[in-house]
Design a protein around this motif. Structure first.
Motif, PDB file in Angstrom:
ATOM      1  N   ALA A  17     -17.650 -15.414  -0.978  1.00  0.00           N
ATOM      2  CA  ALA A  17     -19.020 -15.631  -0.286  1.00  0.00           C
ATOM      3  C   ALA A  17     -19.820 -15.155  -1.060  1.00  0.00           C
ATOM      4  O   ALA A  17     -20.894 -14.683  -1.682  1.00  0.00           O
ATOM      5  CB  ALA A  17     -19.123 -14.480   0.468  1.00  0.00           C
ATOM      6  N   TRP A  41     -25.922 -27.304   5.585  1.00  0.00           N
ATOM      7  CA  TRP A  41     -24.963 -26.183   4.446  1.00  0.00           C
ATOM      8  C   TRP A  41     -25.051 -24.900   5.338  1.00  0.00           C
ATOM      9  O   TRP A  41     -24.234 -23.991   5.154  1.00  0.00           O
ATOM     10  CB  TRP A  41     -25.674 -26.253   3.140  1.00  0.00           C
ATOM     11  CG  TRP A  41     -25.605 -27.540   2.419  1.00  0.00           C
ATOM     12  CD1 TRP A  41     -26.574 -28.377   2.140  1.00  0.00           C
ATOM     13  CD2 TRP A  41     -24.772 -27.666   1.879  1.00  0.00           C
ATOM     14  NE1 TRP A  41     -25.998 -29.734   1.665  1.00  0.00           N
ATOM     15  CE2 TRP A  41     -24.940 -29.204   1.072  1.00  0.00           C
ATOM     16  CE3 TRP A  41     -22.918 -27.171   1.034  1.00  0.00           C
ATOM     17  CZ2 TRP A  41     -23.213 -29.732  -0.120  1.00  0.00           C
ATOM     18  CZ3 TRP A  41     -22.574 -27.843   0.996  1.00  0.00           C
ATOM     19  CH2 TRP A  41     -22.280 -28.706   0.054  1.00  0.00           C
ATOM     20  N   LEU A  42     -26.636 -24.797   5.657  1.00  0.00           N
ATOM     21  CA  LEU A  42     -26.333 -23.945   6.345  1.00  0.00           C
ATOM     22  C   LEU A  42     -24.983 -23.213   7.838  1.00  0.00           C
ATOM     23  O   LEU A  42     -25.015 -22.248   7.972  1.00  0.00           O
ATOM     24  CB  LEU A  42     -27.592 -22.971   7.612  1.00  0.00           C
ATOM     25  CG  LEU A  42     -28.712 -22.845   6.519  1.00  0.00           C
ATOM     26  CD1 LEU A  42     -30.367 -22.753   7.720  1.00  0.00           C
ATOM     27  CD2 LEU A  42     -28.711 -22.224   6.025  1.00  0.00           C
ATOM     28  N   LEU A  70     -22.608 -21.475   5.568  1.00  0.00           N
ATOM     29  CA  LEU A  70     -22.447 -20.391   5.542  1.00  0.00           C
ATOM     30  C   LEU A  70     -22.210 -19.381   7.032  1.00  0.00           C
ATOM     31  O   LEU A  70     -22.112 -17.965   5.970  1.00  0.00           O
ATOM     32  CB  LEU A  70     -24.369 -20.195   4.951  1.00  0.00           C
ATOM     33  CG  LEU A  70     -24.542 -20.563   3.805  1.00  0.00           C
ATOM     34  CD1 LEU A  70     -26.335 -20.139   4.073  1.00  0.00           C
ATOM     35  CD2 LEU A  70     -24.121 -20.424   2.498  1.00  0.00           C
ATOM     36  N   GLU A  71     -23.106 -19.674   7.607  1.00  0.00           N
ATOM     37  CA  GLU A  71     -22.727 -18.861   9.061  1.00  0.00           C
ATOM     38  C   GLU A  71     -21.735 -19.194   9.234  1.00  0.00           C
ATOM     39  O   GLU A  71     -21.272 -18.197  10.191  1.00  0.00           O
ATOM     40  CB  GLU A  71     -24.140 -19.135  10.168  1.00  0.00           C
ATOM     41  CG  GLU A  71     -25.418 -19.177   9.430  1.00  0.00           C
ATOM     42  CD  GLU A  71     -25.888 -19.848   9.977  1.00  0.00           C
ATOM     43  OE1 GLU A  71     -26.306 -20.924  11.034  1.00  0.00           O
ATOM     44  OE2 GLU A  71     -27.329 -20.165   9.534  1.00  0.00           O
ATOM     45  N   LEU A 121     -31.601 -22.463   0.208  1.00  0.00           N
ATOM     46  CA  LEU A 121     -30.106 -22.504   1.125  1.00  0.00           C
ATOM     47  C   LEU A 121     -29.756 -21.515   0.255  1.00  0.00           C
ATOM     48  O   LEU A 121     -28.586 -20.594   0.857  1.00  0.00           O
ATOM     49  CB  LEU A 121     -29.532 -23.846   0.014  1.00  0.00           C
ATOM     50  CG  LEU A 121     -29.244 -24.925   1.646  1.00  0.00           C
ATOM     51  CD1 LEU A 121     -28.759 -26.074   0.646  1.00  0.00           C
ATOM     52  CD2 LEU A 121     -29.048 -24.512   2.956  1.00  0.00           C
ATOM     53  N   GLN A 132     -30.535 -18.228   0.998  1.00  0.00           N
ATOM     54  CA  GLN A 132     -29.714 -17.641   1.921  1.00  0.00           C
ATOM     55  C   GLN A 132     -28.362 -16.868   2.595  1.00  0.00           C
ATOM     56  O   GLN A 132     -28.071 -16.262   2.492  1.00  0.00           O
ATOM     57  CB  GLN A 132     -29.639 -19.554   3.313  1.00  0.00           C
ATOM     58  CG  GLN A 132     -28.868 -18.590   4.384  1.00  0.00           C
ATOM     59  CD  GLN A 132     -30.256 -18.040   5.484  1.00  0.00           C
ATOM     60  OE1 GLN A 132     -31.526 -17.623   5.119  1.00  0.00           O
ATOM     61  NE2 GLN A 132     -29.607 -16.946   6.633  1.00  0.00           N
ATOM     62  N   ALA A 133     -28.050 -18.346   1.267  1.00  0.00           N
ATOM     63  CA  ALA A 133     -26.521 -17.661   0.579  1.00  0.00           C
ATOM     64  C   ALA A 133     -26.293 -16.131   0.125  1.00  0.00           C
ATOM     65  O   ALA A 133     -25.561 -15.122   0.583  1.00  0.00           O
ATOM     66  CB  ALA A 133     -25.675 -18.382   0.092  1.00  0.00           C
ATOM     67  N   ASN A 180     -26.233 -13.503   2.204  1.00  0.00           N
ATOM     68  CA  ASN A 180     -25.666 -13.559   3.489  1.00  0.00           C
ATOM     69  C   ASN A 180     -24.416 -12.162   2.772  1.00  0.00           C
ATOM     70  O   ASN A 180     -23.555 -11.685   2.965  1.00  0.00           O
ATOM     71  CB  ASN A 180     -24.743 -14.662   3.830  1.00  0.00           C
ATOM     72  CG  ASN A 180     -25.392 -15.664   4.910  1.00  0.00           C
ATOM     73  OD1 ASN A 180     -26.311 -14.737   5.025  1.00  0.00           O
ATOM     74  ND2 ASN A 180     -24.963 -16.558   5.375  1.00  0.00           N
ATOM     75  N   GLN A 181     -24.248 -12.645   0.896  1.00  0.00           N
ATOM     76  CA  GLN A 181     -23.507 -12.381   0.208  1.00  0.00           C
ATOM     77  C   GLN A 181     -24.131 -10.586   0.236  1.00  0.00           C
ATOM     78  O   GLN A 181     -22.773  -9.832   0.357  1.00  0.00           O
ATOM     79  CB  GLN A 181     -23.507 -13.005  -0.992  1.00  0.00           C
ATOM     80  CG  GLN A 181     -22.662 -12.468  -1.926  1.00  0.00           C
ATOM     81  CD  GLN A 181     -22.737 -13.309  -3.402  1.00  0.00           C
ATOM     82  OE1 GLN A 181     -23.854 -13.901  -3.293  1.00  0.00           O
ATOM     83  NE2 GLN A 181     -21.835 -12.804  -4.597  1.00  0.00           N
ATOM     84  N   GLN A 213     -22.513  -9.104   3.648  1.00  0.00           N
ATOM     85  CA  GLN A 213     -21.263  -9.212   3.104  1.00  0.00           C
ATOM     86  C   GLN A 213     -20.468  -7.591   2.580  1.00  0.00           C
ATOM     87  O   GLN A 213     -19.999  -7.282   2.598  1.00  0.00           O
ATOM     88  CB  GLN A 213     -20.414  -9.809   3.241  1.00  0.00           C
ATOM     89  CG  GLN A 213     -20.443 -11.630   4.468  1.00  0.00           C
ATOM     90  CD  GLN A 213     -19.096 -11.975   3.441  1.00  0.00           C
ATOM     91  OE1 GLN A 213     -18.644 -11.916   3.055  1.00  0.00           O
ATOM     92  NE2 GLN A 213     -19.048 -13.172   4.434  1.00  0.00           N
TER      93      GLN A 213
END
Lengths: 192, 209
Positions: A28, A65-66, A69-70, B32, B35-36, B39-40, B43
């Motif tokens: 990630a 791209w989302l 990610l998801e 993007l 958002q990543a 998410n990171q 996690q």
């Protein structure tokens, strides 16, 4: 951490898209995603732009791209990462066009239209735009799609996979698209 | 170079040229990546939770939950197995100067011990020996309700007490009104167990002396 970022950044040149994807999925780490976007983001956006408009191309790019990610396990490795990405994008695009009632199923087996009338009229309307973009816009959606994908470097088999059509169909679309472009080119040259 | 090749090359040049002029907008890329990163961070937070609490903590909580579930299951399974204490019809005897015989009919969850009741059973058998010709026999008596039991008097021959728990097992006629003294006919079986009580057709006349 800075060191690991440096190492991953340093080694990135050797990673294929599929490797980058796997690294991103497992860690990630946004650095890998950033490299994937750098590799394919522009091509994908340009494909979408020429198949729709700027706003939709931005939206669908983001959606694509989302999705990555998801659902990081979405890519199963049955094709190249780029083929998979374009396939996902195409589905998103067609869904969105259908939702906006802008999708018209075009019969690829239909005979080539008379380019001296309709496309030329379109060209005249789009005089302010670039000739290339206008010529592309004059192509039917599916023919334009096949041509764009080929120019992007996809093989016949990959285009066939992305568009979920047989290779012969793809060849026909490409042939029609190129014939039309040649005629449009000739017409526009004569005009000029 | 022939014309088709030239055309292909021209297409490719136009494509690359146009593509270079239309790149993915920076704001889309930034959104993007933002958002990543979120998410990171999520996690890492999850991973951090596991590190802080450790797999042992997770395992301990799982064990606790499993124990609770097991206890609930055991409770459920054992519930119907709990012994249902049956009621035993018991007749005991006592002395009273006013009556020749006093019987106490009770429903009890204590299992009667044959040895200790041997005499009473012998008496009962003796008493019933004269009635063997009939499986059931009926007697008339005066029914009265007491505080915790009912009693039936048969002149000065017999005083019979019936506890309320036993009354639920006996076939009671709907005409019985225990609030008032009432002549009733009560039926017993060969073992002397009270079977039914119903209003008597006529009162019992006791002989004097």
């Amino acid at each position: 951490m800075a060191l690991s970022f440096f190492i991953s950044g340093f080694g990135s040149k050797d990673y294929s898209s599929e490797q980058l994807y796997a690294l991103y999925r497992d860690s990630a780490d946004t650095a890998f995603l950033q490299q994937l976007i750098t590799l394919h983001g522009d091509a994908l956006y340009y494909y979408l732009l020429r198949q729709s408009d700027r706003q939709l191309a931005e939206d669908i790019s983001q959606q694509c791209w989302l999705k990555l990610l998801e659902q990081p396990d979405g890519f199963g490795g049955n094709s190249s990462f780029k083929t998979w990405l374009f396939t996902v994008a195409r589905h998103c695009l067609i869904d969105e066009l259908r939702r906006r009632s802008r999708w018209l199923a075009e019969d690829i087996t239909a005979p080539l239209v008379d380019t001296t009338t309709c496309p030329l009229q379109q060209l005249n309307v789009q005089q302010q735009q670039q000739r290339w973009a206008a010529q592309l816009n004059a192509l039917p959606f599916l023919q334009r799609e096949a041509l764009m994908l080929q120019l992007e470097g996809f093989t016949l088999a990959q285009i066939s996979q992305i568009t979920a059509q047989g290779e012969e169909t793809v060849k026909s679309r490409l042939r029609y698209a190129k014939q039309m472009l040649q005629q449009l080119n000739g017409a526009s040259n004569e005009q000029a | 170079m022939n014309r088709p090749d030239q055309f292909e090359q021209q297409l490719q040049q136009q494509y690359q040229h146009d593509k270079a002029r239309h790149v993915l907008p920076a704001q889309v890329k930034n959104a993007l990546l933002k958002q990543a990163r979120q998410n990171q961070a999520r996690q890492r937070h999850k991973a951090g939770w596991l590190c802080r609490n450790g797999w042992q903590g997770l395992w301990r909580n799982t064990q606790l939950a499993l124990c609770c579930a097991l206890l609930l299951l055991l409770g459920y399974l054992l519930q119907p197995v709990q012994p249902h204490s049956p009621l035993y019809y018991q007749i005991s005897y006592s002395q009273d100067e006013a009556y020749r015989q006093v019987q106490h009919h009770v429903a009890s969850n204590i299992r009667p011990q044959r040895q200790s009741n041997a005499l009473a059973q012998a008496q009962q058998q003796y008493r019933l020996s004269g009635e063997q010709s009939r499986a059931f026999y009926a007697q008339t008596g005066l029914l009265q309700q007491q505080q915790d039991h009912w009693q039936i008097k048969v002149c000065d021959e017999l005083l019979l007490t019936i506890d309320k728990q036993l009354l639920r097992q006996i076939d009671l006629s709907a005409d019985i009104t225990p609030q008032f003294a009432q002549w009733v006919e009560f039926t017993s079986d060969a073992a002397g167990l009270l079977i039914a009580i119903k209003p008597a057709a006529a009162p019992l006349h006791c002989s004097q002396g």
